[in-house]
Design an enzyme around this catalytic site. Structure first.
Site, short mmCIF file in Angstrom:
data_model
loop_
_atom_site.label_atom_id
_atom_site.label_comp_id
_atom_site.label_asym_id
_atom_site.label_seq_id
_atom_site.Cartn_x
_atom_site.Cartn_y
_atom_site.Cartn_z
N SER A 64 0.82 -1.21 0.00
CA SER A 64 0.00 0.00 0.00
C SER A 64 0.85 1.26 0.00
O SER A 64 1.63 1.49 -0.91
CB SER A 64 -0.96 -0.05 1.19
OG SER A 64 -1.92 0.96 1.14
N ASP A 111 -2.59 6.15 -3.34
CA ASP A 111 -1.42 5.54 -2.72
C ASP A 111 -0.93 4.41 -3.62
O ASP A 111 -1.43 4.23 -4.74
CB ASP A 111 -1.73 5.06 -1.30
CG ASP A 111 -2.86 4.04 -1.26
OD1 ASP A 111 -3.64 3.99 -2.23
OD2 ASP A 111 -2.96 3.29 -0.28
N ASP A 157 -1.24 1.21 -3.85
CA ASP A 157 -2.15 0.20 -4.40
C ASP A 157 -3.52 0.76 -4.74
O ASP A 157 -4.43 0.01 -5.09
CB ASP A 157 -2.28 -0.99 -3.45
CG ASP A 157 -3.03 -0.67 -2.16
OD1 ASP A 157 -3.07 0.52 -1.79
OD2 ASP A 157 -3.55 -1.59 -1.53
N ASP A 211 -6.07 1.98 -3.16
CA ASP A 211 -7.32 1.80 -2.42
C ASP A 211 -7.68 3.07 -1.65
O ASP A 211 -8.72 3.12 -1.00
CB ASP A 211 -7.28 0.58 -1.50
CG ASP A 211 -6.22 0.67 -0.41
OD1 ASP A 211 -5.41 1.62 -0.42
OD2 ASP A 211 -6.18 -0.23 0.45
#
Length: 446
Positions: free
Chosen positions: A103, A240, A242, A244
């Site tokens: 992340s 960010d 990833d 999400d």
């Protein structure tokens, strides 16, 4: 022995704490657990995605090997956002999904998280089953029973079509700067916003495996703020590593955080009679300004512990329509099973397009109360939790602040640390009250 799974999968320094051997063992154990639950006659299938950090290539190979070694077919979808893996797990009717990402963490870290069939995050009991299964022997298939690894060439197109179907208005006329954090959304985010009609200026969209989250993305927004002003854009969006998460910047360069985004989306859904029970789900860390704004808008708040998994649990328990975190994890169950930064950006711009209002005007529904956070190192955080002196100090502060402030004490889950957070009508009041409580906490924990 400490629990292997944390609040968001298994994370650690890649090739040190999170080794290929551990990745292979996790994947094999997950394959056994989900294979037992597979109702089909055909052998199980798993979607495997990753973000672009260099160690992801190594860990992806180990995960696919672990799956194949237990007779599970791996559908490799390449570099895609975490919410894409959740969606594709359901869309391909796979038995589970695996995302390799840390992340917003720095590049040397990495992580492995799992989704159950349908694209849902796992509860503690399933994670515990996977962890326990790692210590067991399992039957190794041979010949044609060995799992296969295939590349899904249409994964990105499927996810983009899903995003396009999630909004009802075109975004023509809006100019957006999108900070891709040199991460998993470097292609899909600009494409999705352009598909919907926005003029897109992408920055930090050249991942090289080493630069993910480096001075960019949702945790470093100064360059996005500058780019919005430079290009005269209507807004900026920050993801960010990833994707999400989504945070925003208005046309003047001011940050619009997750609380403000939730306020905008909640009132939009309520105006269309699509906010289930007029409830918004958020965590205890959301600013009191959000509580006040929602109360005035006739929207009730359900608060959970910190972590998007707890928000997801409450959303599923109550069948609610919207939830999220101040950090920019926003979940819209009608359009996805987990936080989706690109979807959040689309919904935010859709509301701008539908109303003709600037994002600053939409965000003005809530006023952020000044917040002071002090991390207090103590010898015994459990003594602090039991201290009557600390409890009295908090009670006195809450009485002093009344309806225009609040106090939150949170012991760290991993350190001898207690976080003292105070919100108040003025920064000076928040600072003074927080310092006073922090002194009492320090004395009680010494």
């Amino acid at each position: 022995m400490a629990r292997l799974f944390g609040t968001d999968g298994v994370r650690g320094l890649a090739n040190d704490e999170l080794t290929p051997e551990l990745a292979l063992g996790l994947a094999s154990a997950a394959a056994v657990v989900f294979g037992h639950d597979c109702a089909r006659d055909a052998r199980p299938r798993a979607v495997v995605g990753r973000d672009p950090r260099a160690s992801g290539e190594m860990l992806e190979a180990a995960v696919c090997a672990g799956l194949a070694a237990t007779g599970v077919d791996a559908i490799r979808v390449g570099v895609v956002p975490t919410p894409a893996v959740a969606f594709l797990t359901a869309d391909y009717r796979a038995d589970f999904g695996v995302m390799i990402s840390a992340s917003h963490n720095p590049m040397p870290d990495n992580g492995i998280k799992f989704f159950s069939g349908g694209g849902h995050k796992l509860d503690d009991a399933v994670e515990d089953r996977i962890e326990a299964t790692m210590a067991e022997e399992f039957a190794r298939p041979i010949g044609a029973a060995v799992g296969r690894v295939v590349d899904a060439v249409d994964a990105g197109d499927r996810y983009r079509a899903h995003l396009a179907a999630s909004i009802g208005n075109r975004l023509d006329g809006l100019t957006v700067v999108v900070d891709c954090a040199h991460g998993a959304a470097f292609e899909l985010a600009p494409q999705a916003y352009a598909d919907a009609g926005a003029e897109v200026i992408a920055i930090h969209a050249e991942p090289d495996g080493l630069n993910i989250n480096e001075d960019c993305g949702s945790t470093h927004m100064d360059k996005l703020r500058a780019a919005v002003l430079e290009h005269g854009a209507d807004l900026g969006l920050a993801h960010d590593g990833d994707a999400d998460r989504c945070l925003a910047v208005d046309s003047t360069g001011q940050v619009v955080d997750g609380d403000a985004i939730m306020a905008i989306l909640a009132t939009a859904l309520r105006s269309r009679d699509r906010l289930r029970d007029n409830v918004l789900v958020t965590t205890v860390m959301s600013n009191l300004g959000l509580h006040i704004a929602m109360r005035e808008a006739g929207i009730a708040l359900r608060t959970t512990a910190v972590g998007d998994r707890y928000v997801l649990e409450e959303l599923r328990r109550g069948g609610y329509s919207l939830g999220g975190e101040q950090s920019g994890h926003i979940v819209v169950p009608g359009s996805g099973t987990t936080g989706d930064g690109i979807l959040t950006g689309l919904l935010l711009m859709e509301q701008m397009a539908a109303t003709g209002e600037r994002i600053a005007d939409l965000a003005s529904i809530m006023t952020v109360l000044p917040q002071e956070l002090i991390n207090v190192r103590v010898a015994d955080k459990h003594a602090v939790a039991q201290s009557q002196t600390v409890k009295q100090s908090v009670a006195d502060a809450e009485a002093e602040l009344g309806d225009h402030g609040r106090v939150l004490l949170r012991p760290s889950g991993t350190e001898q640390l207690v976080r003292v957070m105070v919100e108040a009508g003025s920064a000076d009041t928040a600072r003074t009250v927080a310092r006073r409580i922090a002194d009492v906490v320090e004395a009680a924990g010494s």
